[in-house]
Design an enzyme around this catalytic site. Structure first.
Site, PDB file in Angstrom:
ATOM      1  N   ARG A   1      -5.292  54.427   9.813  1.00  9.23           N
ATOM      2  CA  ARG A   1      -4.088  53.937  10.504  1.00  9.23           C
ATOM      3  C   ARG A   1      -3.682  54.896  11.613  1.00  9.23           C
ATOM      4  NH1 ARG A   1      -2.535  51.781   5.041  1.00  9.23           N
ATOM      5  NH2 ARG A   1      -1.845  53.840   4.407  1.00  9.23           N
TER       6      ARG A   1
ATOM      7  N   PHE B   1      -4.243  40.814   7.712  1.00  8.66           N
ATOM      8  CA  PHE B   1      -4.129  41.311   6.337  1.00  8.66           C
ATOM      9  C   PHE B   1      -3.216  42.546   6.327  1.00  8.66           C
ATOM     10  CE2 PHE B   1      -8.404  39.550   7.046  1.00  8.66           C
ATOM     11  CZ  PHE B   1      -8.449  38.526   6.120  1.00  8.66           C
TER      12      PHE B   1
ATOM     13  N   ASP C   1      -0.070  38.101   7.004  1.00 13.60           N
ATOM     14  CA  ASP C   1      -0.477  38.220   5.601  1.00 13.60           C
ATOM     15  C   ASP C   1      -0.073  36.929   4.894  1.00 13.60           C
ATOM     16  OD1 ASP C   1      -1.317  40.926   3.827  1.00 13.60           O
ATOM     17  OD2 ASP C   1      -0.469  39.281   2.634  1.00 13.60           O
ATOM     18  N   SER C   2      -0.744  36.656   3.776  1.00 14.56           N
ATOM     19  CA  SER C   2      -0.408  35.427   3.032  1.00 14.56           C
ATOM     20  C   SER C   2       0.647  35.679   1.962  1.00 14.56           C
ATOM     21  CB  SER C   2      -1.674  34.847   2.394  1.00 14.56           C
ATOM     22  OG  SER C   2      -2.297  35.827   1.605  1.00 14.56           O
TER      23      SER C   2
ATOM     24  N   ASN D   1      -2.480  32.168   6.313  1.00 18.31           N
ATOM     25  CA  ASN D   1      -3.841  32.515   5.936  1.00 18.31           C
ATOM     26  C   ASN D   1      -4.538  33.049   7.195  1.00 18.31           C
ATOM     27  OD1 ASN D   1      -6.659  32.388   5.493  1.00 18.31           O
ATOM     28  ND2 ASN D   1      -6.356  30.831   3.911  1.00 18.31           N
TER      29      ASN D   1
ATOM     30  N   ASP E   1      -8.321  44.214   7.979  1.00 19.63           N
ATOM     31  CA  ASP E   1      -8.371  45.013   6.745  1.00 19.63           C
ATOM     32  C   ASP E   1      -8.277  44.080   5.532  1.00 19.63           C
ATOM     33  OD1 ASP E   1      -8.339  47.048   4.896  1.00 19.63           O
ATOM     34  OD2 ASP E   1      -6.227  47.569   5.211  1.00 19.63           O
TER      35      ASP E   1
ATOM     36  N   CYS F   1     -13.405  47.183   2.084  1.00 18.92           N
ATOM     37  CA  CYS F   1     -13.067  48.066   0.972  1.00 18.92           C
ATOM     38  C   CYS F   1     -13.906  47.720  -0.255  1.00 18.92           C
ATOM     39  CB  CYS F   1     -11.581  48.015   0.656  1.00 18.92           C
ATOM     40  SG  CYS F   1     -10.997  46.378   0.218  1.00 18.92           S
TER      41      CYS F   1
HETATM   42  N1  SAH Z   1      -3.768  46.666   5.829  1.00 20.58           N
HETATM   43  C1  SAH Z   1      -2.956  46.872   4.645  1.00 20.58           C
HETATM   44  C2  SAH Z   1      -3.698  46.604   3.367  1.00 20.58           C
HETATM   45  C3  SAH Z   1      -4.337  45.236   3.259  1.00 20.58           C
HETATM   46  S1  SAH Z   1      -4.677  44.730   1.626  1.00 20.58           S
HETATM   47  C4  SAH Z   1      -2.381  48.277   4.657  1.00 20.58           C
HETATM   48  O1  SAH Z   1      -2.817  49.121   5.458  1.00 20.58           O
HETATM   49  O2  SAH Z   1      -1.476  48.540   3.866  1.00 20.58           O
HETATM   50  C5  SAH Z   1      -5.157  43.080   1.860  1.00 20.58           C
HETATM   51  C6  SAH Z   1      -4.044  42.105   2.144  1.00 20.58           C
HETATM   52  O3  SAH Z   1      -4.615  40.859   2.455  1.00 20.58           O
HETATM   53  C7  SAH Z   1      -3.064  41.844   1.005  1.00 20.58           C
HETATM   54  O4  SAH Z   1      -1.766  42.130   1.448  1.00 20.58           O
HETATM   55  C8  SAH Z   1      -3.206  40.335   0.712  1.00 20.58           C
HETATM   56  O5  SAH Z   1      -1.955  39.735   0.432  1.00 20.58           O
HETATM   57  C9  SAH Z   1      -3.758  39.833   1.991  1.00 20.58           C
HETATM   58  N2  SAH Z   1      -4.585  38.623   1.969  1.00 20.58           N
HETATM   59  C10 SAH Z   1      -5.618  38.326   1.147  1.00 20.58           C
HETATM   60  N3  SAH Z   1      -6.220  37.179   1.534  1.00 20.58           N
HETATM   61  C11 SAH Z   1      -5.558  36.742   2.634  1.00 20.58           C
HETATM   62  C12 SAH Z   1      -5.712  35.622   3.513  1.00 20.58           C
HETATM   63  N4  SAH Z   1      -6.699  34.744   3.344  1.00 20.58           N
HETATM   64  N5  SAH Z   1      -4.854  35.493   4.548  1.00 20.58           N
HETATM   65  C13 SAH Z   1      -3.853  36.408   4.733  1.00 20.58           C
HETATM   66  N6  SAH Z   1      -3.685  37.473   3.952  1.00 20.58           N
HETATM   67  C14 SAH Z   1      -4.511  37.648   2.917  1.00 20.58           C
END
Ligand code: SAH
Length: 391
Positions: A208, A224, A246-247, A274, A295, A335
């Site tokens: 980050r 995400f 985010d979802s 999504n 991510d 990850c």
């Molecule tokens: N980038 C963040 C961590 C991401 S973790 C950080 O630095 O803190 C992954 C995230 O993806 C989660 O919050 C989860 O809710 C989201 N997620 C999972 N599938 C998804 C989708 N299809 N669309 C949107 N968000 C999604």
């Protein structure tokens, strides 16, 4: 103490320092032991291998703690915990306010995760051997770090593979589960009870901070985004606008509070959607972003899931390239240890051909120093972050 004897052909891997012994590698067990007990491990003809936790309920039947014939008592765990903390103190010059104190196998403490969020600790005991020693471990952590409270986040699915139930709650000093931490120039609220994993993705800290240096005056898309950590850093790095998706409605409500806490509420727009749909929609419009962060959660949790997962990574990377302006930067992460650096690189290369864009891999990043990798165990290296310049 009981002794586990390995099948003849299994000795070589043990000599590499590998810590896991699977059910199929065991020839016989001499003596009696309860699951969760410490056992000796020897090669077929009796040569010493090490000592570790036994769990016959798990296909991962022994997890080695040591290759030396040392006593596995309270003093052993006190030394291992102190050693891991000494490493954090030495290796994290940026501060210890929010860090992973214990990172399982990487710290030679198989199945134990401890995260520190200001004066609060979150613990996960993911192996039976650690779980039956939970009270002792919390005592030792209290002695070492004097936390105000300790929260148990024993709800990951992997616990079921060890025959362990899902369990969450305060082990010491109940209090507000939302705690404020610092990460570089940013402040974040972390919900250790309601958040994902232990509440925050500490492993992405350095990635980050690296991304923030690329955001100045740009339009940033954070896919995400969870509780907005990349988005907030991008805003603090001088981004003109940040769109973060985010979802999870819960994650986004904390994300909005985090943006406001950092004075970035105006410049960051959070969208509940999504990511796949949102990227598909944006890819139909002229490219407008200078930085795109991907991510995603681990699409490939097992090797079998990899072929399908690759399709998912390919799709989001392809669309991310399409929404980037020439000269833009893609920060793309995985990850999952199965989706490693080589594979992710290949996925981006293919996506670039399909998107008719030229790409330049400028930096390949991974874990921060508080998420150490065990050099004999490739599965402990799970995080990849590629920084790609796009023409
Ligand atoms: N980038 C963040 C961590 C991401 S973790 C950080 O630095 O803190 C992954 C995230 O993806 C989660 O919050 C989860 O809710 C989201 N997620 C999972 N599938 C998804 C989708 N299809 N669309 C949107 N968000 C999604």
């Amino acid at each position: 103490m009981a002794t586990v004897f390995l099948k003849p052909e299994r000795e070589a891997r043990m000599r590499s320092g590998y810590l896991w012994i699977f059910a199929g590698e065991i020839a016989r067990i001499d003596g009696t032991a309860e699951d969760g007990d410490v056992v000796d491990v020897r090669a077929y003809r009796g040569r010493w291998v090490g000592r570790g936790f036994l769990n016959r309920r798990s296909s991962l039947t022994v997890r080695l703690l040591t290759h030396r014939p040392e006593e596995i008592d309270e003093g052993f765990f006190r030394r291992r915990l102190a050693d891991a903390w000494a490493s954090r103190r030495r290796m994290l010059p940026g501060g210890l306010d929010a860090c992973r104190v214990i990172s399982g196998e990487g710290d030679l403490l198989p199945g134990l995760i401890v995260d520190r969020y200001a004066d609060l600790l979150v613990i996960q005991t993911l192996s039976l051997g650690m779980d039956v020693r939970k009270v002792m471990l919390v005592d030792l952590l209290t002695e070492l770090l004097a936390p105000a409270a300790v929260y148990e986040r024993n709800d990951p699915h992997v616990r079921t593979l060890e025959g362990l139930p899902q369990q969450v709650g305060w082990l010491r000093g109940a209090r507000d589960p939302v705690v404020e931490i610092h990460e570089g120039p940013a402040r974040f609220l972390v919900d250790v009870a309601g958040g994902q994993k232990t509440g925050f993705f500490l492993d992405q800290r350095e990635n980050r901070l690296a991304t923030a240096t690329l955001a100045k005056d740009g339009e940033v898309f954070d896919a995400f985004c969870y509780t907005g950590a990349f988005a907030v850093h991008a805003a603090l790095g001088g981004a003109k606008t940040v769109t973060a998706v985010d979802s999870s409605a819960d994650a986004l409500s904390l994300a909005r509070r985090n943006a406001a806490l950092n004075g970035a509420g105006e410049r960051v727009q959070f969208v509940e959607a999504n990511v796949f749909n949102e990227l598909r929609r944006l890819a139909e419009l002229p490219p407008r972003f200078d930085v795109v962060i991907l991510d995603p959660p681990a699409f490939a949790r097992s090797k079998d899931a990899l072929p399908r997962a690759v399709g998912g990574y390919k799709e989001i990377n392809l669309r991310a390239l399409k929404i980037l302006r020439p000269g833009g930067v893609l920060v793309t992460c995985s990850c999952s240890s199965h989706m490693d650096e080589t594979l992710l690189q290949a996925v981006v290369a293919e996506a670039a051909v399909d998107a008719k864009r030229d790409v330049r891999l400028v930096e390949s990043r991974g874990h921060p120093r508080d998420h150490p990798v065990h050099p004999a165990m490739p599965e402990t290296r799970y995080l990849t972050c590629l920084i790609i310049e796009v023409r």
